[in-house]
Design an enzyme around this catalytic site. Structure first.
Site, PDB file in Angstrom:
ATOM      1  N   ASP A   1       0.824  -1.210   0.000  1.00  0.00           N
ATOM      2  CA  ASP A   1       0.000   0.000   0.000  1.00  0.00           C
ATOM      3  C   ASP A   1       0.858   1.260   0.000  1.00  0.00           C
ATOM      4  OD1 ASP A   1      -2.675   1.300   0.412  1.00  0.00           O
ATOM      5  OD2 ASP A   1      -1.703   1.970   2.255  1.00  0.00           O
TER       6      ASP A   1
ATOM      7  N   GLU B   1       1.113  -0.549  -5.135  1.00  0.00           N
ATOM      8  CA  GLU B   1       0.156   0.523  -5.393  1.00  0.00           C
ATOM      9  C   GLU B   1       0.989   1.801  -5.495  1.00  0.00           C
ATOM     10  OE1 GLU B   1      -3.540   3.046  -3.497  1.00  0.00           O
ATOM     11  OE2 GLU B   1      -1.858   2.371  -2.297  1.00  0.00           O
TER      12      GLU B   1
END
Length: 793
Positions: free
Chosen positions: A462, A515
């Site tokens: 993330d 990401e």
């Protein structure tokens, strides 16, 4: 009676005044026996008194070497034995042929010199007043009366044991290269020197001392100070009799003299939030996914079918445990044909509304749905159903909760010492100090931990962009350039490279996914291949294509009459499609906070919204790159997702009037996955330019996109997406003249999916009519707002 301090308290201002009125768990009471008179037993001489400084430091928990003062030590004339047992009335040493009561020295200290040359294997018989009241004990002693309400507990002395952590472990920790850090730090049930108990270890280099406190010592750690293991900053204590299921924390005297009560950073199990104590645990799960694990790496992921169903476990079916999910989730995902599930962060987090992205227990699956073994059971069930498991992993930041990592031992430790570098500007959290070797080790080992201990098949990392740039969300003057004058966070780059290299080396078949929302060069390039910017690749296997997501969602949000002015938003992705290995995500981030669910982003009436939704999914599954869809979008849920109630499953209830509309979209997703998995042209050459060719990328007036996908042997699939609400008859498209006929294998306008059923039922034979730069062409009917897939008949 003093109640147990709540494990939710963020700090311990002082030593608890007295224990609870219950016996400690894990210590078994011995039969009651008459208490010997004060003054010790025959042959026990008084020990040398502790120096005032040592006594004070032991009582405050600020002694670095309690084992040097407590336990048994050879002295001139015998064996000196000292015990710290707060609230005890008496302590007697028991060994073969020996029963000797120690002298009471006050403040819970008991000591004596025994007429022995070497330390035997001994136990302690500890006598308590039944109410644990120190004042009453003193009163009994002064009056000369025997206390009638006493009980005795026979226990091992923690301070008779050698260190239970090996020199190699300490060396690797000191080097910041312990790849199995979870086996060295934390709480581990074990047998040590023939005695069962739990080894507690914690990294706290700034602490003046550390004590173990838990339900086994009335949440009073006075009697259980840990020893420092040298320059590594690691503290250790083996506690006999403490076993699986015990609750614990670390009581840390900080450099300023105050105390803080902290959960274990390496805890592998925690209490259910909002409680936050750590729990001693060990795994008993027997895996049954041997076949999956043996073959998951047979084909590289970028050359394999890879379609992902993203799940927020706590709300997919609210109230289900891991084991209940193991019954329902694999069957549902298998029926839809997804190859993988991606689980939004499963690491423990205090606030459910963070969706798991503000982690406090990096080594503990959230206890909201069960134990770590229950989570293993779920992963095992998914593997046995042929479904890979990805988890979201969050090394970019952590919350400021003062019982967790923030200023863990009284100073900046896991966070950067520069407050400007430590504070994450967007989320009110703290950024890790990637330049500190121990912190980097904590995170790299954590990545491999999930893959090795839980058989996870991939980590979606993330917020990578926020890690890579020193000026991320910071204005001019709020950040300091790196040593070369640039804005790249060189420490974070090195960490990500090390993490990826370690995971791929240790865990064959695992994929890491970034990401990353910027144009950073080489996110999925090998770490040893230096790019034009002077950096080696970050080493990820795949990267989320945030540009494709933003542009394509922007296009379909326009009314069809206006789409011709935004045609390039759908074609631009092919300009950079092969710069990285991409995943095409429609994730949770796109269906919350006012962004609307996917079907609700579409213009038009309800029929047109669903038709746009179906056509978009068909375009997405045919586009180069892997696919990811968030739960609820597979049946065109119209409401934004909320972690409070999860998907609107009632939309699929047959008693609901519009159930068929939603069921049709679900049928489409299942068929998309089925045809996709059976068609290598759609995934085998995702990362090769030779696997794609435009037929017509310029039909802006018609809102048409037509392209070919090729498998490794040159076998084609023709995909046509038509984003206008009209039927176009006899629409001509150039095709390869090597194909004798084309047949429709998927049409998102089929009645089965809720469409108008405008199909091309018969094989389409090419004509010798040049079109789109090709010598042959076909004529077909384009349904309204639909995507077609054709392959050689």
């Amino acid at each position: 009676m003093t109640a147990r301090p709540s494990s939710r308290n963020s700090s311990d201002p002082d030593v608890p005044k007295r224990p609870a009125d219950t016996e400690p768990r894990h210590e078994q009471p011995a039969p009651a026996a008459p208490r010997p008179r004060a003054g010790g037993s025959h042959g026990v001489r008084a020990a040398r008194p502790l120096a005032d400084g040592d006594r004070e430091r032991l009582l405050s928990g600020a002694h670095h070497d309690p084992h040097g003062l407590l336990g048994a030590h050879s002295v001139r004339g015998g064996l000196e034995l000292r015990v710290l047992r707060p609230y005890a009335r008496a302590v007697t040493v028991l060994s073969k042929g020996l029963r000797a009561e120690l002298h009471e020295d006050g403040d819970g200290f008991f000591s004596g010199v025994l007429p022995l040359r070497t330390a035997p294997e001994y136990q302690l018989l500890v006598t308590y007043g039944s109410d644990g009241d120190v004042d009453e004990t003193v009163a009994d002693s002064e009056s000369g009366a025997e206390a009638e309400d006493t009980h005795e507990i026979e226990v091992q002395d923690p301070y008779r044991f050698l260190p239970s952590l090996g020199e190699l472990d300490l060396h690797l920790i000191g080097e910041g290269r312990h790849e199995e850090l979870w086996n060295a730090l934390g709480a581990h049930p074990m047998a040590h020197q023939g005695v069962t108990g739990t080894r507690f270890t914690v990294w706290a280099p700034n602490a003046r001392g550390v004590r173990v406190t838990g339900d086994f010592n009335y949440w009073n750690g006075t009697g259980h100070p840990m020893r420092s293991l040298g320059s590594t900053g690691v503290w250790e204590l083996f506690l006999p009799g403490v076993s699986e299921g015990a609750l614990y924390k670390f009581d840390i005297p900080r450099p300023d003299g105050s105390h803080t009560l902290r959960a274990d950073p390496m805890a592998r199990r925690t209490e259910v939030p909002p409680a936050n104590a750590s729990i001693v645990t060990e795994s008993h799960h027997v895996w049954h996914d041997e076949e999956w694990m043996a073959h998951r790496g047979d084909v590289p992921v970028h050359e394999s079918p890879f379609s992902v169903y993203e799940v927020h476990l706590a709300s997919w079916r609210p109230g289900l445990t891991y084991r209940q999910l193991a019954v329902q989730l694999p069957a549902y995902v298998k029926d839809l044909g997804f190859t993988h599930v991606e689980l939004m962060p499963v690491a423990e987090h205090p606030f459910g509304g963070s969706w798991g992205y503000q982690v406090t227990g990096f080594y503990a699956p959230t206890s909201r749905m069960g134990t770590p073994d229950d989570f293993r059971f779920l992963v095992d069930a998914l593997h046995r159903a042929g479904i890979g498991v990805l988890v979201d992993w969050v090394p970019a930041h952590f919350p400021k909760d003062d019982w967790a990592l923030a200023e863990f031992d009284g100073r900046s430790l896991y966070e950067h010492e520069d407050p400007a570098r430590a504070a994450h500007p967007d989320w009110g959290t703290l950024e890790f100090d990637y330049g500190r070797k121990e912190v980097r080790n904590f995170l790299v080992a954590n990545a491999t931990y999930w893959c090795e201990e839980f058989h996870i098949d991939g980590l979606r990392v993330d917020a990578v962009a926020s890690m890579l740039y020193l000026d991320y969300s910071r204005e001019h003057g709020e950040w300091t350039p790196n040593e070369h004058g640039g804005r790249e966070n060189l420490d974070a780059v090195a960490f990500l490279q090390e993490m990826n290299a370690t995971v791929y080396r240790r865990c064959p078949g695992v994929v890491t996914i970034a990401e990353e929302s910027t144009a950073w060069d080489g996110v999925t390039r090998a770490t040893h291949h230096v790019g034009p910017g002077g950096f080696g690749g970050l080493g990820f296997g795949l990267k989320w294509n945030m540009g494709w997501m933003h542009d394509s969602l922007g296009y379909v949000a326009h009314e069809p009459v206006h789409r011709k002015f935004h045609h390039n938003e759908m074609t631009f992705s092919m300009v950079y499609a092969y710069s990285e290995n991409y995943v095409l995500p429609i994730s949770h981030d796109e269906v919350v906070h006012g962004k609307q669910a996917l079907v609700s982003k579409m213009p038009g009436d309800w029929w047109q919204q669903r038709a746009n939704h179906r056509a978009y999914l068909g375009f997405m599954w045919a586009h180069p790159g892997k696919q990811l869809l968030f739960m609820g979008q597979e049946f065109a849920q119209g409401a934004e997702w909320s972690e409070g109630h999860g998907p609107d499953w009632w939309l699929l209830d047959p008693s609901y009037a519009a159930e068929a509309d939603h069921r049709g979209v679900r049928h489409l997703v299942g068929d998309l996955n089925a045809v996709y998995g059976a068609t290598p042209a759609l995934w085998q050459r995702d990362t090769e330019p030779e696997g794609f060719a435009w037929v017509d990328g310029d039909a802006a007036e018609d809102n048409v996109f037509a392209f070919l996908r090729y498998d490794a042997s040159g076998g084609p699939l023709l995909a046509i997406s038509h984003f206008s609400p009209v039927v176009r008859h006899e629409y001509r498209l150039g095709v390869p003249d090597s194909v004798q006929a084309w047949t429709e294998v998927l049409n998102t306008d089929a009645a089965r999916y809720g469409g108008s059923d405008v199909l091309n039922p018969d094989p389409l034979k090419p004509e010798s009519v040049p079109s789109h730069g090709r010598r042959a062409s076909i004529q077909l009917t384009l349904p309204p707002l639909a995507t077609l897939w054709l392959r050689p008949a």
